[in-house]
Design a protein around this motif. Structure first.
Motif, PDB file in Angstrom:
ATOM      1  N   SER A 196       0.878  -1.323   0.131  1.00 30.50           N
ATOM      2  CA  SER A 196      -0.122   0.111   0.014  1.00 30.50           C
ATOM      3  C   SER A 196       0.938   1.236   0.009  1.00 30.50           C
ATOM      4  CB  SER A 196      -0.993   0.074   1.260  1.00 30.50           C
ATOM      5  OG  SER A 196      -1.772  -0.953   1.427  1.00 30.50           O
ATOM      6  N   ILE A 197       0.638   2.067  -1.195  1.00 26.79           N
ATOM      7  CA  ILE A 197       1.536   3.173  -0.948  1.00 26.79           C
ATOM      8  C   ILE A 197       0.684   4.522  -1.178  1.00 26.79           C
ATOM      9  CG2 ILE A 197       3.417   1.943  -1.970  1.00 26.79           C
ATOM     10  CD1 ILE A 197       2.597   3.165  -4.875  1.00 26.79           C
ATOM     11  N   ARG A 198       1.341   5.534  -0.765  1.00 33.98           N
ATOM     12  CA  ARG A 198       0.899   6.775  -0.965  1.00 33.98           C
ATOM     13  C   ARG A 198       2.090   7.615  -1.789  1.00 33.98           C
ATOM     14  NH1 ARG A 198      -0.901  12.257   0.815  1.00 33.98           N
ATOM     15  NH2 ARG A 198      -0.038  13.445  -0.888  1.00 33.98           N
ATOM     16  N   VAL A 199       1.659   8.095  -3.256  1.00 33.28           N
ATOM     17  CA  VAL A 199       2.814   8.552  -4.062  1.00 33.28           C
ATOM     18  C   VAL A 199       2.708  10.122  -3.476  1.00 33.28           C
ATOM     19  CG1 VAL A 199       3.303   9.049  -6.286  1.00 33.28           C
ATOM     20  CG2 VAL A 199       1.797   7.174  -5.745  1.00 33.28           C
ATOM     21  N   VAL A 200       3.944  10.425  -3.410  1.00 36.66           N
ATOM     22  CA  VAL A 200       4.591  11.556  -2.732  1.00 36.66           C
ATOM     23  C   VAL A 200       4.850  12.617  -3.996  1.00 36.66           C
ATOM     24  CG1 VAL A 200       5.713  13.193  -1.138  1.00 36.66           C
ATOM     25  CG2 VAL A 200       5.055  10.974  -0.461  1.00 36.66           C
ATOM     26  N   GLU A 201       5.775  12.094  -4.694  1.00 35.14           N
ATOM     27  CA  GLU A 201       6.010  12.947  -5.717  1.00 35.14           C
ATOM     28  C   GLU A 201       6.140  11.969  -7.049  1.00 35.14           C
ATOM     29  OE1 GLU A 201       9.852  14.761  -4.818  1.00 35.14           O
ATOM     30  OE2 GLU A 201       8.916  16.426  -3.771  1.00 35.14           O
ATOM     31  N   GLY A 202       6.173  12.503  -8.590  1.00 32.51           N
ATOM     32  CA  GLY A 202       6.257  11.683  -9.665  1.00 32.51           C
ATOM     33  C   GLY A 202       4.853  10.757  -9.630  1.00 32.51           C
ATOM     34  N   THR A 203       5.110   9.637 -10.652  1.00 35.76           N
ATOM     35  CA  THR A 203       4.055   8.758 -11.077  1.00 35.76           C
ATOM     36  C   THR A 203       4.789   7.420 -11.167  1.00 35.76           C
ATOM     37  OG1 THR A 203       4.667   9.030 -13.455  1.00 35.76           O
ATOM     38  CG2 THR A 203       2.766  10.474 -12.554  1.00 35.76           C
ATOM     39  N   VAL A 204       3.920   6.388 -11.048  1.00 36.64           N
ATOM     40  CA  VAL A 204       4.426   5.127 -11.399  1.00 36.64           C
ATOM     41  C   VAL A 204       3.374   4.024 -11.982  1.00 36.64           C
ATOM     42  CG1 VAL A 204       3.464   4.421  -9.046  1.00 36.64           C
ATOM     43  CG2 VAL A 204       5.193   2.861 -10.012  1.00 36.64           C
ATOM     44  N   LYS A 205       3.808   3.277 -13.154  1.00 33.20           N
ATOM     45  CA  LYS A 205       3.057   2.742 -13.815  1.00 33.20           C
ATOM     46  C   LYS A 205       3.456   1.051 -13.971  1.00 33.20           C
ATOM     47  CE  LYS A 205       4.865   4.275 -18.280  1.00 33.20           C
ATOM     48  NZ  LYS A 205       6.257   4.682 -17.672  1.00 33.20           N
ATOM     49  N   THR A 206       2.855   0.435 -14.574  1.00 30.06           N
ATOM     50  CA  THR A 206       3.003  -1.040 -14.929  1.00 30.06           C
ATOM     51  C   THR A 206       4.510  -0.894 -15.896  1.00 30.06           C
ATOM     52  OG1 THR A 206       0.960  -1.442 -14.674  1.00 30.06           O
ATOM     53  CG2 THR A 206       2.457  -3.123 -15.791  1.00 30.06           C
ATOM     54  N   GLY A 207       5.346  -1.804 -15.377  1.00 33.13           N
ATOM     55  CA  GLY A 207       6.622  -1.809 -16.277  1.00 33.13           C
ATOM     56  C   GLY A 207       7.742  -1.242 -15.954  1.00 33.13           C
ATOM     57  N   ASP A 208       7.419  -0.149 -14.942  1.00 30.60           N
ATOM     58  CA  ASP A 208       8.468   0.802 -14.454  1.00 30.60           C
ATOM     59  C   ASP A 208       9.526  -0.172 -13.582  1.00 30.60           C
ATOM     60  OD1 ASP A 208       7.431   2.819 -15.471  1.00 30.60           O
ATOM     61  OD2 ASP A 208       6.706   3.919 -13.619  1.00 30.60           O
ATOM     62  N   ARG A 209      10.813   0.026 -13.717  1.00 27.87           N
ATOM     63  CA  ARG A 209      11.607  -0.330 -12.749  1.00 27.87           C
ATOM     64  C   ARG A 209      11.692   0.440 -11.659  1.00 27.87           C
ATOM     65  NH1 ARG A 209      13.821  -5.278 -13.027  1.00 27.87           N
ATOM     66  NH2 ARG A 209      15.421  -4.528 -11.724  1.00 27.87           N
ATOM     67  N   ILE A 210      11.495  -0.418 -10.414  1.00 24.82           N
ATOM     68  CA  ILE A 210      11.405   0.403  -9.207  1.00 24.82           C
ATOM     69  C   ILE A 210      12.335  -0.005  -8.234  1.00 24.82           C
ATOM     70  CG2 ILE A 210       9.010   1.255  -9.294  1.00 24.82           C
ATOM     71  CD1 ILE A 210       8.649  -1.296  -6.998  1.00 24.82           C
ATOM     72  N   ARG A 211      12.856   1.104  -7.269  1.00 27.21           N
ATOM     73  CA  ARG A 211      13.814   0.446  -6.059  1.00 27.21           C
ATOM     74  C   ARG A 211      13.141   0.796  -4.652  1.00 27.21           C
ATOM     75  NH1 ARG A 211      19.082   3.491  -6.735  1.00 27.21           N
ATOM     76  NH2 ARG A 211      19.483   2.215  -8.207  1.00 27.21           N
ATOM     77  N   LEU A 212      13.218  -0.093  -3.949  1.00 24.92           N
ATOM     78  CA  LEU A 212      13.010  -0.064  -2.341  1.00 24.92           C
ATOM     79  C   LEU A 212      14.052   0.689  -1.866  1.00 24.92           C
ATOM     80  CD1 LEU A 212      10.961  -3.241  -1.737  1.00 24.92           C
ATOM     81  CD2 LEU A 212      10.223  -0.941  -2.743  1.00 24.92           C
ATOM     82  N   MET A 213      14.157   1.972  -1.317  1.00 26.50           N
ATOM     83  CA  MET A 213      15.470   2.456  -0.814  1.00 26.50           C
ATOM     84  C   MET A 213      16.080   1.942   0.163  1.00 26.50           C
ATOM     85  SD  MET A 213      14.328   6.558  -1.985  1.00 26.50           S
ATOM     86  CE  MET A 213      16.207   7.253  -2.118  1.00 26.50           C
ATOM     87  N   VAL A 219       9.740   4.153  -1.965  1.00 26.03           N
ATOM     88  CA  VAL A 219       9.762   3.451  -3.421  1.00 26.03           C
ATOM     89  C   VAL A 219      10.076   4.418  -4.151  1.00 26.03           C
ATOM     90  CG1 VAL A 219       8.721   2.291  -5.185  1.00 26.03           C
ATOM     91  CG2 VAL A 219       7.753   1.821  -2.887  1.00 26.03           C
ATOM     92  N   THR A 220      11.256   4.479  -5.021  1.00 24.22           N
ATOM     93  CA  THR A 220      11.613   5.521  -6.269  1.00 24.22           C
ATOM     94  C   THR A 220      11.723   4.675  -7.390  1.00 24.22           C
ATOM     95  OG1 THR A 220      13.028   7.229  -6.428  1.00 24.22           O
ATOM     96  CG2 THR A 220      14.077   5.206  -5.789  1.00 24.22           C
ATOM     97  N   SER A 221      12.237   5.424  -8.212  1.00 21.22           N
ATOM     98  CA  SER A 221      12.477   4.687  -9.668  1.00 21.22           C
ATOM     99  C   SER A 221      13.986   4.123  -9.991  1.00 21.22           C
ATOM    100  CB  SER A 221      12.188   5.827 -10.702  1.00 21.22           C
ATOM    101  OG  SER A 221      12.971   5.554 -12.065  1.00 21.22           O
ATOM    102  N   ALA A 222      14.233   2.981 -10.212  1.00 19.72           N
ATOM    103  CA  ALA A 222      15.454   2.503 -10.465  1.00 19.72           C
ATOM    104  C   ALA A 222      16.357   3.426 -11.638  1.00 19.72           C
ATOM    105  CB  ALA A 222      15.397   1.082 -10.733  1.00 19.72           C
ATOM    106  N   THR A 223      15.561   3.821 -12.582  1.00 16.66           N
ATOM    107  CA  THR A 223      16.197   4.376 -13.523  1.00 16.66           C
ATOM    108  C   THR A 223      16.283   5.921 -13.420  1.00 16.66           C
ATOM    109  OG1 THR A 223      14.158   4.570 -14.599  1.00 16.66           O
ATOM    110  CG2 THR A 223      15.683   2.734 -15.308  1.00 16.66           C
ATOM    111  N   ASN A 224      15.517   6.566 -12.614  1.00 18.62           N
ATOM    112  CA  ASN A 224      15.645   8.215 -12.101  1.00 18.62           C
ATOM    113  C   ASN A 224      15.189   8.332 -10.850  1.00 18.62           C
ATOM    114  OD1 ASN A 224      15.498  10.839 -12.528  1.00 18.62           O
ATOM    115  ND2 ASN A 224      13.572  10.993 -13.209  1.00 18.62           N
ATOM    116  N   PRO A 225      16.358   7.599  -9.982  1.00 20.05           N
ATOM    117  CA  PRO A 225      15.986   7.799  -8.594  1.00 20.05           C
ATOM    118  C   PRO A 225      15.730   9.405  -7.971  1.00 20.05           C
ATOM    119  CG  PRO A 225      18.260   7.002  -8.972  1.00 20.05           C
ATOM    120  CD  PRO A 225      17.431   7.225  -9.972  1.00 20.05           C
TER     121      PRO A 225
END
Ligand code: GDP
Ligand code: MG
Length: 598
Positions: free
Chosen positions: A211-228, A276-282
């Motif tokens: 369960s997440i609350r997105v604070v900044e940016g967006t996230v969609k199916t297929g994105d590479r994510i990183r758990l910081m 959670v952040t983006s793996a390609t643009n953290p």
């Protein structure tokens, strides 16, 4: 744009003031669930929650509200538990919100947990929408309560909504106030992804559902994510919202509250409070996580069947994912074999965990009596932390034992102040102060050892005040006490799982009660069993379980068949919860016998 139309809020209240019922009305008003699907307390999805009528886990749902201004707003409603043991769930959900609806019972007024929860919200800078609920009750005093909210909480309650969740009054006004008083989330949609994990649950098919609350940016199916914090990477399989059933979405953006799956199988990787952040643009810095919770109460958990040890570990790991406050580590008992020492926030939390292990994971457990943690100073100056009474060092090696004290606030009607004070004194309480809240209610404050609170304080408080008292407590400090360890011997051998700690002045009395209680719960066997209680080598209480003479099963054969089947079934279930300790069969009840005093 979409973000301006989002409102993220929680509902906070004292237990039983009507949060869940109010949430039900909101779901109805916004047509989130059809009449056919509507059932009471819809958000309390765990069976356990429905049965007990309490909320244990927070729940987040998305709903759509057509406001009077003609616009449609997206609400993310997060229901929260009210009991003191679960306030960590409250603080987690608040971190995902901009506002909080404060529900106060029009007949009960502001209570201990109302204050605790609303202060968490105020500390988080949330906008508060006060709602005075249950105005349909004949005993409702909405104006008195309005004043109380202003005096005790210090917020403006002049526009507090007068509502009845039961008959459906004031619901629309509340929704309008949510739109106008709670700010929309802000947060740059084009910034790198930054989302807070505020809950997680394990699903056999999808892996971990975050369960997440997105604070900044967006996230969609297929994105590479990183758990910081755990520094692991995954590919997003699905994002969506609960409405209240899971609803797939193309993306989640800054301001949204929803779920995310990424075939995460390794439970250890996902910790509530991580970013959670983006793996390609953290993003550069993770979000501030949650305050760590510290268990207050420990107990041993053992499978009745020793072969189920690994299943129990797996169950605990999965449960921990869904319950960040649960802690456990392996422990061995001579009497019970291999098991775990688990730490809980309080007694209700312990109860809930044990019951969830049994229901959701089909575990048959033997649980030992709960214990607090003692700080033991040894004669050589070293300190030892003891959370299992059987591990208390020998008395000769101990200089001093310190035990946790709590500041206990009992809110009670005037008439019951006497019995409450009597109870607190008997529980080794030290009087602190007494505050009159108004003409008829008093806050009685005592410093009391936490171990005495665990030891049936709450039941006694309820029975001595006809249920009118409410209890809230916080740990204050460790203080030295004259404590001794009492061992129990069955058939002359020490049963480590039955050892307990008591104040020296109460040791004898408690030991006597316990040997008698054990005598009553341990079934007779074909030999006599002596039960003894000892401090060191000195026996302080004793009794015997006589050997049985008659065939007890003979009785069963005479009864009517229905009753006989029931009896056999009961025996069978009783059997499972039995543990052979040396030569003696000991039922689950025996391990909790230490807890009761009557
Ligand atoms: P929670 O513990 O805050 O979630 O409270 P619940 O929603 O479970 O409600 C506690 C009890 O109060 C239940 O028996 C409800 O039916 C009852 N209740 C809730 N709202 C109202 C109301 O507006 N009027 C009356 N009379 N009872 C209510
Ligand atoms: Mg509830």
């Amino acid at each position: 744009e979409r973000q301006k139309h989002i409102r993220n809020f929680s509902i906070v209240a004292h237990i039983d003031h009507g949060k869940s019922t109010l949430a039900d009305r909101i779901l109805e008003m916004t047509d989130t669930v059809s009449k056919r699907e509507m059932q009471d307390q819809l958000l309390d999805s765990m069976d356990l929650e429905r049965e007990r009528g309490i909320t244990i886990k927070l729940n987040a749902v998305e709903l759509h509200y057509h406001a009077k201004d003609g616009e449609t707003y997206i609400f993310h409603l997060i229901d929260t538990p009210g009991h003191v043991d679960f306030s960590y769930e409250v603080s987690r959900s608040l971190a995902a919100c901009e506002g909080a609806v404060l529900v106060v019972d029009a007949a009960q007024g502001v209570e201990a947990q109302t204050l605790a929860n609303v202060y968490l919200a105020i500390d988080d800078n949330l906008e508060i929408v006060p709602v005075i609920n249950k105005i349909d009750l004949p005993s409702a005093q909405p104006e008195v309560v309005r004043q109380e909210i202003e005096d005790m909480i210090g917020i403006d309650a002049s526009e507090a909504v007068l509502a009845s969740a039961k008959v459906g009054l004031g619901i629309e006004e509340m929704l309008e106030q949510i739109v106008y008083n709670i700010p929309a989330p802000t947060g740059d949609l084009n910034a790198p992804l930054k989302a807070l994990i505020f809950d997680s649950v394990y699903d056999d098919y999808r892996g971990v559902v975050l369960s997440i609350r997105v604070v900044e940016g967006t996230v969609k199916t297929g994105d590479r994510i990183r758990l910081m914090n755990s520094n692991t990477e995954y590919e997003v399989v699905e994002v969506g919202v609960n409405s209240p059933k899971p609803l797939k979405r193309d993306f989640l953006m800054a301001g949204d509250v929803g779920y995310l799956t990424a075939s995460i199988k390794d439970i250890q990787d996902t910790r509530v409070g991580d970013t959670v952040t983006s793996a390609t643009n953290p993003t550069a810095k993770p979000l501030e996580g949650y305050r760590e919770m510290h268990p207050m109460v420990y107990s041993g958990l053992y499978p009745t069947d020793n072969a189920k040890y690994n299943d129990l570990r797996e169950a605990l790991e999965k449960l921990q994912l869904n319950d960040a406050a649960l802690e456990f580590e392996p422990e061995t008992s001579q009497a019970l074999g291999f098991g775990f020492r688990a730490g809980f926030l309080g007694m209700l939390h312990m109860d809930v965990v044990q019951e969830r292990l049994e229901r959701e994971f089909n575990m048959d457990l033997i649980t030992t009596a709960p214990s607090v943690t003692y700080d033991v100073e040894l004669t050589d100056g070293a300190h030892r932390v003891v959370d299992n009474p059987s591990e208390m060092p020998e008395a000769s090696g101990i200089k001093e034992i310190n035990e946790p004290f709590v500041k206990a606030t009992v809110m009670v009607p005037n008439d019951y102040v006497g019995p409450v004070m009597e109870l607190c004194q008997r529980k080794r309480g030290i009087f602190v102060t007494m505050d009159y809240l108004d003409d008829y209610r008093v806050n009685v404050i005592y410093d009391i050892p936490l171990s005495e609170i665990i030891f049936d304080f709450f039941d006694r408080l309820k029975s001595s005040t006809k249920g009118y008292a409410s209890l809230d407590y916080e740990i204050i400090e460790n203080r030295p006490s004259d404590l001794v360890k009492i061992d129990i011997l069955l058939n002359s051998s020490k049963v480590d799982a039955l050892s307990f700690i008591a104040h020296r002045d109460f040791a004898q009395e408690r030991a006597r009660t316990i040997v008698v209680r054990l005598k009553n719960v341990i079934p007779r066997q074909n030999f006599e069993i002596p039960i003894q209680a000892a401090i060191g080598a000195k026996i302080i209480a004793r009794t015997n379980i006589k050997a049985y003479r008659k065939d007890v099963t003979a009785k069963i054969h005479t009864g009517d068949p229905d009753r006989r089947a029931k009896l056999l079934d009961k025996q069978k279930r009783g059997k499972k919860r039995m543990k052979s300790v040396g030569t003696v069969d000991v039922p689950q009840d025996a391990f909790m016998a230490v807890l009761k005093t009557d």
